[in-house]
Motif scaffolding. Structure first.
Motif, PDB file in Angstrom:
ATOM      1  N   LYS A  35       0.797  -1.077   0.026  1.00  0.00           N
ATOM      2  CA  LYS A  35      -0.213   0.078   0.000  1.00  0.00           C
ATOM      3  C   LYS A  35       0.739   1.337   0.082  1.00  0.00           C
ATOM      4  CE  LYS A  35      -3.615   2.355   2.860  1.00  0.00           C
ATOM      5  NZ  LYS A  35      -4.117   2.597   4.092  1.00  0.00           N
ATOM      6  N   GLN A  87       4.045   1.600  -3.074  1.00  0.00           N
ATOM      7  CA  GLN A  87       3.463   1.392  -4.488  1.00  0.00           C
ATOM      8  C   GLN A  87       4.148   2.279  -5.387  1.00  0.00           C
ATOM      9  OE1 GLN A  87      -0.846   0.831  -5.239  1.00  0.00           O
ATOM     10  NE2 GLN A  87      -0.634   1.882  -7.245  1.00  0.00           N
ATOM     11  N   THR A 144      -3.011 -11.087  -5.736  1.00  0.00           N
ATOM     12  CA  THR A 144      -3.760 -10.220  -5.796  1.00  0.00           C
ATOM     13  C   THR A 144      -3.147  -8.963  -6.143  1.00  0.00           C
ATOM     14  OG1 THR A 144      -5.574 -11.179  -4.260  1.00  0.00           O
ATOM     15  CG2 THR A 144      -5.807  -9.041  -4.782  1.00  0.00           C
ATOM     16  N   ILE A 145      -1.985  -8.413  -5.489  1.00  0.00           N
ATOM     17  CA  ILE A 145      -1.277  -7.318  -5.595  1.00  0.00           C
ATOM     18  C   ILE A 145      -0.754  -7.428  -7.302  1.00  0.00           C
ATOM     19  CG2 ILE A 145       0.684  -6.118  -4.893  1.00  0.00           C
ATOM     20  CD1 ILE A 145       0.109  -7.168  -2.169  1.00  0.00           C
ATOM     21  N   GLU A 159      -3.471  -6.546  -9.707  1.00  0.00           N
ATOM     22  CA  GLU A 159      -3.653  -5.095  -9.556  1.00  0.00           C
ATOM     23  C   GLU A 159      -2.582  -4.250 -10.266  1.00  0.00           C
ATOM     24  OE1 GLU A 159      -5.015  -3.486  -6.127  1.00  0.00           O
ATOM     25  OE2 GLU A 159      -4.324  -1.384  -6.720  1.00  0.00           O
ATOM     26  N   TRP A 160      -1.405  -4.695 -10.096  1.00  0.00           N
ATOM     27  CA  TRP A 160      -0.124  -3.879 -10.337  1.00  0.00           C
ATOM     28  C   TRP A 160       0.140  -4.199 -11.797  1.00  0.00           C
ATOM     29  CZ3 TRP A 160       3.822  -3.334  -6.003  1.00  0.00           C
ATOM     30  CH2 TRP A 160       3.305  -2.794  -4.778  1.00  0.00           C
ATOM     31  N   LYS A 205      -1.183  -0.882 -13.166  1.00  0.00           N
ATOM     32  CA  LYS A 205      -0.814   0.249 -12.439  1.00  0.00           C
ATOM     33  C   LYS A 205       0.863   0.449 -12.508  1.00  0.00           C
ATOM     34  CE  LYS A 205      -4.730   0.688  -9.474  1.00  0.00           C
ATOM     35  NZ  LYS A 205      -5.416   0.369  -8.307  1.00  0.00           N
TER      36      LYS A 205
END
Ligand SMILES: NC(=O)c1ccc[n+]([C@@H]2O[C@H](COP(=O)([O-])OP(=O)(O)OC[C@H]3O[C@@H](n4cnc5c(N)ncnc54)[C@H](OP(=O)(O)O)[C@@H]3O)[C@@H](O)[C@H]2O)c1
Length: 231
Positions: free
Chosen positions: A109, A112, A157-158, A161-162, A165
């Motif tokens: 968090k 990032q 999961t990270i 998402e990344w 991003k």
């Protein structure tokens, strides 16, 4: 190149601080209760279960090429991993989740933006094969297994998402094998000597692995030989 070793005073963490310093990285590292005994690196005191502590750490850090979270517990002075469900203890379970799962989520968090780059960066959490659901044939150690399984799901999961991003960031859960550290010490008598490795050996293996991994390898549980393990 900048590397952050979280838990840099632990058995594996210390070896990684030494190796990355020796190969010329700018090393940033955290300690918890015991201050570091090395002059290598820039050190921050940090309780990685505490979000404010991680926010302060993030504010003090530059952009990062590699983040490796080496924090974890398997036993405490009061508790050992459960052999059966009858030994399950609520406080020990919470302590496992708090130390083995939560910090990686907080680090992702708050770091990032530090990992956003045009070249490949790495976000690595020290996990364990015993956290693999598919590989669980023996049972036991339910709190540690559950906390590492939750860590593995967090990493996956990270990574998903990344991909959008931080498309150049490779996010992996890493299984180190059995390493001669305080964490494994009570269980070492049961380990055949050829399966027990020194932290320096492991640090070199992880460094070699990161040199090979591309951003497209993101979202995997990988061992010290570079083998992809089942989740
Ligand atoms: N050694 C193995 O055989 C093995 C096998 C599989 C997986 N792993 C994983 O590899 C990782 C590193 O293990 P290790 O063998 O190096 O263990 P270790 O030598 O016991 O080091 C663990 C480190 O975690 C730190 N820590 C604990 N709670 C913390 C907190 N709240 N905030 C900040 N730091 C905290 C400890 O610092 P303090 O003592 O100051 O709290 C210690 O420096 C762990 O995630 C472990 O599960 C190890």
């Amino acid at each position: 190149m900048n590397v952050l070793i979280v838990g840099g005073v632990g058995g594996i963490g210390q070896a990684l601080v030494t190796l990355f310093n020796d190969v010329g990285y700018n090393v940033f590292a955290t300690y918890h209760r015991t201050p570091p005994s090395t002059s290598n690196g820039v050190w921050f005191k940090c309780d990685v279960t505490d979000e404010d502590s991680i926010v302060k750490l993030a504010e003090a850090l530059p952009s990062l090429d590699v983040v490796i979270n080496c924090v974890g517990i398997l036993h405490t002075c009061n508790a050992i991993p459960e052999k059966t469900i009858q030994s399950f203890d609520v406080d020990f379970f919470k302590h496992n989740i708090e130390t083995n799962t939560l910090p990686t989520l907080l680090l992702a968090k708050h770091l990032q933006t530090h990992l956003k780059s045009k070249h490949t960066t790495y976000f690595v959490a020290l996990s364990a094969k015993v956290g693999s659901i598919e590989d669980n044939h023996l049972g036991g150690w339910i709190s540690y297994r559950a906390s590492k399984a939750a860590l593995n799901m967090s990493i996956k999961t990270i990574a998903i998402e990344w991909r959008a991003k931080l498309p150049r960031c490779c996010v992996i859960a890493f299984h180190p094998g059995t390493i001669d550290t305080p964490l494994s010490a009570p269980f070492q008598p049961r380990i055949p000597s050829h399966q027990l490795h020194q932290p320096e050996w492991l640090a070199s293996k992880l460094h070699q692995l990161l040199n090979k991994l591309e951003h497209s390898d993101t979202g995997q549980l990988i061992d010290y030989n570079g083998t992809k393990l089942p989740w």
